[in-house]
Each structure stands twice: as structure tokens, then as C-alpha cells.
Design a protein around this motif. Structure first.
Motif, PDB file in Angstrom:
ATOM      1  N   ARG A   1      35.539 -17.691  -9.884  1.00  0.00           N
ATOM      2  CA  ARG A   1      35.418 -17.762 -11.337  1.00  0.00           C
ATOM      3  C   ARG A   1      34.454 -18.873 -11.677  1.00  0.00           C
ATOM      4  O   ARG A   1      34.556 -19.971 -11.136  1.00  0.00           O
ATOM      5  CB  ARG A   1      36.757 -18.127 -11.970  1.00  0.00           C
ATOM      6  N   LEU A   2      33.576 -18.627 -12.609  1.00  0.00           N
ATOM      7  CA  LEU A   2      32.722 -19.706 -13.088  1.00  0.00           C
ATOM      8  C   LEU A   2      33.498 -20.507 -14.123  1.00  0.00           C
ATOM      9  O   LEU A   2      34.552 -20.064 -14.609  1.00  0.00           O
ATOM     10  CB  LEU A   2      31.445 -19.130 -13.700  1.00  0.00           C
ATOM     11  N   SER A   3      32.965 -21.670 -14.491  1.00  0.00           N
ATOM     12  CA  SER A   3      33.717 -22.540 -15.401  1.00  0.00           C
ATOM     13  C   SER A   3      33.989 -21.866 -16.743  1.00  0.00           C
ATOM     14  O   SER A   3      34.957 -22.170 -17.417  1.00  0.00           O
ATOM     15  CB  SER A   3      32.958 -23.844 -15.603  1.00  0.00           C
ATOM     16  N   ASP A   4      33.138 -20.922 -17.140  1.00  0.00           N
ATOM     17  CA  ASP A   4      33.359 -20.261 -18.433  1.00  0.00           C
ATOM     18  C   ASP A   4      34.243 -19.023 -18.300  1.00  0.00           C
ATOM     19  O   ASP A   4      34.370 -18.248 -19.247  1.00  0.00           O
ATOM     20  CB  ASP A   4      32.019 -19.899 -19.080  1.00  0.00           C
ATOM     21  N   GLY A   5      34.830 -18.825 -17.120  1.00  0.00           N
ATOM     22  CA  GLY A   5      35.760 -17.711 -16.975  1.00  0.00           C
ATOM     23  C   GLY A   5      35.134 -16.441 -16.438  1.00  0.00           C
ATOM     24  O   GLY A   5      35.833 -15.486 -16.132  1.00  0.00           O
TER      25      GLY A   5
END
Ligand SMILES: Cc1ncc(COP(=O)(O)O)c(C=O)c1O
Lengths: 86, 452
Positions: B325-329
């Protein structure tokens, strides 16, 4: 960890949040997990249920469940007062 | 009790009424086989990632292109653009089906000769032709396409020295209404450079001006630009006829037809927006037929089509390394192939299909390559079923330029397989090895040993 009480689920994988109108779609296993969460099952109970019934193993599912629950939180489908506790 | 098939849980927000940026794509229909060969089997046999080329698709595409032009114009010749894909097996599919060779360097020229293309069926393009390469091309009676005046003077000198009459064409650049205009190659039409160069050649009897050449750009989506270009080259040819009473043997329209890929930022999918061979053929042949040639003096029409003839015949098979998952979801999936071997992902939103069956549920994801570099992005956003580690994917329409512009960077370059007309796979390029890379390196003696 609890799914918000007013969240509506349909059998076809449709998830609706009446408080803000958000809607989501989820796959059958996602549906099953959300249902179990709604029933107040713990993540351990969910894990043993899924591993028993599906072709997967503990570590794979644990990772996927962790990710899925994070998404539910991000999507505002989880009770916020009950800070995360397994 | 038999256990159920497991699929990772996914949930996706539905944006009713809003066109989401992922579009409504159906690309996630699984592709488990390529012409009778299971993706899993190919990967097991030849490794992952793996380029796969379909001989059948090449031949069908070339046939389609030939039909489009030959039903409209009496004399048509395709010349395979080596730089687009110069795997020898690929070149030979084109040569076996009647294509000449079009090369832009001494290296490619040698490759064409080795493949067995007769010297007089090789078109030698490009700004950089070394003196010894020009000598060879003159000796072989190849078609030399002159890019600049220095080359013209050199060829004149060599002709005198070798006492041979080189066959040449000039490359012409021009305004076809397309921007940016490719004016760095050849001689300009509008400002009279091209006509000047023609006069310089015609006024010496040492060189034989046999053709006129242009290549107006690449991934062209406007057939009308070709109509303009064909009209301008025809005008030059008729000018030569009028002034010098000489018939130009051929008009070479270069390459540049768009393939069925989807350009980044394009709203329409490539297969819907790229013109057909028929549309390009109609534009070009109409312009030449209407230019005013006497019927039996119509020049041969040469086409150096590259990407539009090979892109669709190429697939890249790959494997999922990991999901995160990237930090923005956003979901991020890391593949075992990146921009090192899929250079074209800088320009195209390549269609990517899973290579195994899934339910109809999908996720939006970013696809990354395996390189430790931020630019290693294969698709900024793609809708795919929930892929997991070791799942396979098929990337479509990668036959053009990837197998020549690939980089040996961080990882070794993969094998290439060609599937023949009977659906039998053949290894046409081996996977690189440390030994094959190291064989070109030398370590000075004083650096051979060290203690740590
Ligand atoms: C002189 C020449 N001919 C043919 C081609 C092939 O072009 P494309 O692959 O766009 O058809 C190129 C490519 O840049 C070229 O420079």
C-alpha cells in the motif's frame, strides 16, 4: 475493531454507508469478512474460519486481512471510538 | 470438504455519476494462453520476464498492410525498419514475406547483409554513415539516403575514387501541418534546400539520383499529413522530370504509422483511435496518383513502416514480486519487469492482462518495475483483479522498439521466444547471463586483486 452499525451490506457485494452516501463494492471474501466483523468476531476467529474454508495459509491471509482492515478504516467504515485492538 | 478458491479481499469505492480516472476498461479479462501456449508453461521453460513474438500476427499484419497499399497503387515495396526490432528471426519473417531492409547504421547494415538481404535491397538511412560503411554500400549497390551536404560531398569523392556510380536518394523534411516538425534530418522542402541538393546531384554524373525519401514523424495519427508529404515529394519528382528529363524510380514515405497502443493521456484506447492501414494508404496513394505522373512513369512506392507492423505481435510475460500500500492508500504491485525492458511504458498505457482466472472483482493499482528507481513505473493507474505474489501477467503490444532500446541496467535482459505458424515456440534470443555481459569487460592487472 468494529464495523459501523449502520453500514448496509447486500448479498452482491455492495456496501453502503448511509451517513455520508459512500458506496463500495467488495468481492465475496471481503463480504464474508465484513459480515463477521459486523457480528463482532475477532480477527483470530476470522482467520481460523478463512484458513479452514479456503485454499490459503495463515501468513498469506494475515497479511491480506491486515491490509483489508486498513482499507476499511481508511474508507470510514470502522467505528472510530474503539481504537484498534485485536 | 473441498476448500474454496482463495482470492485476496478487496474493496473499492464506487463513484456513481463521476467518470473515474481509471476509465471503464475491460482489460482485466485473463489471457492464460498465447496461441496455444500456456503462459505458465512458457515462463517455466524460458524464465520470467519473457518476450513472446507471434510469427502469425506479424504475417497477418504485413499482409493487411500490403493489401491496403497494393489494391490502391500498382508498385509497392515494404522495407523492414531494422531499428524497430532487429532480432534476426523477426527480420527474416519480414524478408521471407518480401520486405527489403531499411537500416540506419553500419551495425544494422551488417546485420541485414548477414541475414541474407542482397545489397541492392538495402536502404541505408541516417545521419551517421562512416566512410568505410559508405564504401561498402556503394560497392553493394545499396540505396543510400543522403541526410546532409557533407555526406553528399563524401559520396561524390568516393564515387570518383571507386569509379562506381552510387545510387542515392535525398531525405526531405517538410511542413506537413504536424508539430513538432522533424526538420533535423535531411533537406528542407519549403526553404529550397531539398531542390538545391537535387540540383547538386543532378549536375554531376557521378551519382545516380534514384529516389526521394521522407519520414515525417512517428506514431502519427493523421493520415492527412502523409497526403501533404506525398504531394510534396511528388512535386519534387515532377520538377526533376521537367528540368532534367529524368524519372525518379521511387518515392519512400518512411515509417510512422501509429500502432494500436494507447498514448498516455489519451482518452480513447489505441485500437479505437489509431487510423487503419487503409486510411494511410488512401491518403498517400491518392496524393501520388493525383500529382500528375504519366501512368507508366509512376514511381515505386516504398514504405519503411516499423511499429505498426510489429507492435501487436509482441507480448511481455511477467510475474508479480509483491504487493504493497502506498501512503495514500493506493495499491501498488511490483512486477519483475520495468522500464529497463519496457521503455515504451514512458509513452503508452500498455494493456496488461492477468494470466490466470479471477472473479470479476478488481482493484485500482499502480504497477511498478523492480528497479531501485523512482521512474520505474509501468502503469500509473490500472484496474486489475487482486494479483498476488507469483501470479503472472501478459503485457500487450510491446513488439516495437522494446527489444532494441532495452537497457542492460541492474537486471539481465530476458529471453525472447517466437511462436511459429504451427504454434510451436522457438527461442530466438537467449536470456543474458553474467558471463555474456562480463565477456566484454577487461579489468587492468593492477586492479585484479584486493583484500578486504
Ligand atoms: C528513417 C526511418 N524510417 C522508418 C522508421 C520507422 O518508424 P515507425 O516505427 O514509426 O514506423 C523510422 C523510425 O524512427 C525512421 O527514422
Amino acid at each position: 475493531m468494529n464495523i459501523k452499525k449502520n453500514i448496509a451490506l447486500s448479498d452482491t457485494g455492495f456496501v453502503f454507508n448511509p451517513s455520508n452516501g459512500d458506496s463500495f463494492s467488495t468481492n465475496p471474501i471481503g463480504m464474508e469478512i465484513i459480515k463477521m466483523l459486523k457480528e463482532g468476531k475477532s480477527t483470530d476467529e476470522i482467520k481460523s474460519h478463512v484458513v479452514k474454508n479456503y485454499m490459503t495459509d495463515d501468513t498469506t491471509f494475515e497479511r491480506d486481512l491486515y491490509d483489508f482492515v486498513n482499507m476499511l478504516t481508511k474508507m470510514n467504515l470502522v467505528e472510530t471510538d474503539e481504537k484498534k485492538k485485536d | 470438504m473441498k476448500k474454496l478458491q482463495y482470492e485476496r479481499p478487496v474493496i473499492q469505492r464506487l463513484n456513481t455519476g463521476v467518470m473515474n480516472k481509471f476509465g471503464t476498461r475491460t482489460e482485466y479479462a485473463p489471457v492464460t494462453h498465447i496461441e496455444g501456449n500456456a503462459v505458465k508453461d512458457l515462463i517455466k521453460e524460458y524464465g520470467s520476464p519473457l518476450f513472446v513474438i507471434s510469427q502469425r500476427v506479424i504475417e497477418q499484419t504485413l499482409k493487411d498492410a500490403n493489401r491496403a497499399f497494393k489494391t490502391r497503387y500498382p508498385k509497392v515495396q515494404f522495407a523492414w525498419s531494422y531499428k524497430t526490432n532487429y532480432m534476426n528471426a523477426v527480420c527474416n519473417v519480414f524478408h521471407k514475406n518480401g520486405s527489403w531492409g531499411e537500416v540506419v547504421s553500419g551495425f544494422e547494415y551488417q546485420k541485414a547483409l548477414r541475414n541474407g538481404v542482397p545489397g541492392n535491397k538495402i536502404i541505408f538511412n541516417g545521419p551517421d554513415k562512416a566512410e568505410n560503411e559508405l564504401r561498402l554500400a556503394i560497392k553493394n549497390n545499396s540505396m543510400i539516403h543522403i541526410d546532409h551536404l557533407d555526406e553528399l560531398y563524401l559520396i561524390k569523392e568516393l564515387a570518383t575514387e571507386m569509379n562506381l556510380r552510387p545510387k542515392v536518394a535525398i531525405r526531405v523534411n517538410m511542413d506537413t501541418g504536424i508539430y513538432p516538425m522533424w526538420d533535423r534530418f535531411g533537406f528542407n522542402y519549403e526553404n529550397g534546400q531539398a531542390w538545391d541538393a537535387i540540383n547538386k546531384i543532378m549536375l554531376t554524373d557521378k551519382i545516380d539520383l534514384v529516389g526521394l525519401h521522407c519520414h515525417i514523424g512517428t506514431f502519427m495519427l493523421a493520415p492527412s499529413a502523409y497526403a501533404v508529404a506525398a504531394a510534396k515529394l511528388s512535386d519534387l519528382a515532377l520538377g526533376i522530370k521537367k528540368k532534367f528529363k529524368k524519372n525518379i524510380q521511387y518515392i519512400d514515405m518512411g515509417g510512422g504509422f501509429a500502432s494500436k497502443n494507447t498514448l498516455k493521456g489519451s482518452y480513447l484506447q489505441g485500437p479505437d483511435s489509431s487510423p487503419s492501414f487503409d486510411q494511410f494508404a488512401e491518403a498517400i496513394t491518392t496524393a501520388i496518383l493525383n500529382a500528375g505522373f504519366v501512368e507508366n512513369e509512376l514511381p515505386l512506392l516504398i514504405l519503411e513502416t516499423g511499429r505498426a507492423l510489429i507492435d501487436e505481435a509482441g507480448y511481455l510475460l511477467g510475474t508479480v514480486i509483491s504487493n504493497k500500500r502506498l501512503s495514500d492508500g493506493r495499491r501498488a504491485t511490483i512486477m519483475d519487469f520495468g522500464v529497463n525492458i519496457m521503455f515504451t511504458s514512458f509513452w503508452y498505457d500498455h494493456k496488461i492482462s492477468p494470466a490466470q482466472e479471477f472473479s470479476q472483482y478488481t482493484e485500482d493499482a499502480v504497477l511498478y518495475g523492480p528497479l531501485c528507481m523512482n521512474i520505474d513505473v509501468i502503469r500509473e493507474n490500472v484496474t486489475l483483479p487482486p494479483l498476488k505474489r507469483n501470479d503472472n501477467v501478459v503485457v500487450h503490444t510491446v513488439g516495437a522498439y522494446n527489444m532494441t532500446q532495452w537497457m542492460q541496467f541492474i537486471a539481465l535482459r530476458p529471453a525472447i521466444v517466437m511462436i511459429d505458424l504451427d504454434e510451436k515456440p522457438h527461442l530466438i534470443r537467449k536470456r543474458e547471463t553474467l558471463a555474456s555481459i562480463d565477456s566484454e569487460e577487461l579489468v587492468p592487472k593492477h586492479l585484479k586483486e584486493f583484500k578486504l
